[in-house]
Design an enzyme around this catalytic site. Structure first.
Site, PDB file in Angstrom:
ATOM      1  N   ASP A 129     -20.709 -19.622 -25.760  1.00  0.00           N
ATOM      2  CA  ASP A 129     -20.827 -20.867 -24.867  1.00  0.00           C
ATOM      3  C   ASP A 129     -19.716 -21.861 -25.046  1.00  0.00           C
ATOM      4  OD1 ASP A 129     -21.644 -21.324 -27.246  1.00  0.00           O
ATOM      5  OD2 ASP A 129     -23.900 -21.845 -26.429  1.00  0.00           O
ATOM      6  N   HIS A 131     -19.163 -23.450 -27.878  1.00  0.00           N
ATOM      7  CA  HIS A 131     -19.449 -24.470 -29.006  1.00  0.00           C
ATOM      8  C   HIS A 131     -18.669 -24.038 -30.085  1.00  0.00           C
ATOM      9  CE1 HIS A 131     -22.202 -21.195 -30.495  1.00  0.00           C
ATOM     10  NE2 HIS A 131     -21.840 -21.787 -31.749  1.00  0.00           N
ATOM     11  N   GLU A 136     -23.655 -27.424 -30.033  1.00  0.00           N
ATOM     12  CA  GLU A 136     -24.116 -26.655 -29.130  1.00  0.00           C
ATOM     13  C   GLU A 136     -23.637 -27.234 -27.688  1.00  0.00           C
ATOM     14  OE1 GLU A 136     -24.977 -23.702 -29.816  1.00  0.00           O
ATOM     15  OE2 GLU A 136     -26.743 -23.606 -30.903  1.00  0.00           O
TER      16      GLU A 136
END
Length: 267
Positions: A129, A131, A136
């Protein structure tokens, strides 16, 4: 920004290890794939590299996980890298996820980085994702070292390291912030595999977005990304062609007769 596209994972590990070796040797007071660690260890054993004067700061650590737990980042770093090189243990800094005051621990980490003169070279990987460390999706792009609640997707993904039991996975961690990494004089990000392909696309072909924290490095004056062919699957053909056309230039980055400062202004 510079993007180095290598044939496969092994070539990526070799290229990045050679680049890190050169940066340390040239600097000389001076979360990476295992392949890169292994090559760096080999360089130390063959006397091509020394970590004697290198100071390291790890990116993150789980909260509440015993230091000697096999999946703590403290154990991971010591077992896979630190104990195999000639670094002074006093120069190794790893966040303490069991500190009695976690906020104080994070603030002291920032102070220690500043006292060391800042980070010369930040090396890290990314999640699917996008990160970086445990920043995050949705993290502030000016964040500093802090306590971070882990996203459910991260917890699920990390369950494979905890007997596939999601209940055993820590739900929070200490992590350097995006702003902390941005302060480094150079940022080297390693990306491999098709699972990270969309993240690479978001990192270099789309705009800066706090939902893809790695994209923040588009604004860093010395951002170097090294990837394998599999990770380029979501990139535009012209993007891949452009960066591949620069490989002769990039090869000079790991040439012991060429100083990396020659490439400082390539953005």
């Amino acid at each position: 920004m510079r993007l180095v596209i290598t044939k496969d994972y092994d070539e990526m590990a070799e290229w990045s290890a050679r680049y890190i070796k050169k940066r340390i040797n040239d600097f000389q007071p001076g979360s990476t794939p295992l392949g890169t660690y292994k090559r760096l260890i080999e360089f130390v054993k063959t006397k091509q590299l020394s970590f004697k004067y290198v100071v390291t700061f790890n990116m993150d650590e789980y909260v509440g996980l015993p230091r000697n737990h096999p999946e703590s980042y403290h154990s991971f770093m010591w077992n896979n890298f630190i104990k195999h090189i000639d670094i002074d243990p006093n120069n190794v800094h790893i966040l303490d996820g069991n500190a009695t005051d976690l906020i104080h621990e994070c603030n002291e980490y920032e102070r220690a980085i500043k006292d060391a003169g800042g980070v010369e070279l930040f090396v890290g990987g990314i999640g699917p994702d996008g990160h970086i460390a445990f920043n995050e999706p949705g993290s502030s792009l000016v964040s500093r070292t802090r306590v971070k609640t882990l996203a459910q997707d991260t917890i699920i993904a990390n369950a494979r390291f905890f007997d596939n039991d999601i209940k055993k996975v820590p739900t929070s961690a200490l992590t350097v912030g995006v702003g902390t990494v941005m302060d480094a004089r150079e940022v080297l990000i390693l990306i491999s595999g098709t699972a990270k392909a969309y993240a690479l696309h978001m990192a270099i072909e789309e705009g800066i977005n706090h939902m893809w924290t790695v994209s923040a490095f588009q604004n860093h004056p010395r951002f170097l990304c090294v990837c394998d062919e599999d990770a380029t699957m979501e990139l535009k053909v012209k993007t891949v062609r452009y960066f591949k056309s620069l490989m002769s230039v990039h090869s000079q980055l790991i040439d012991d007769n060429c100083h990396p400062s020659l490439f400082h202004t390539e953005n």
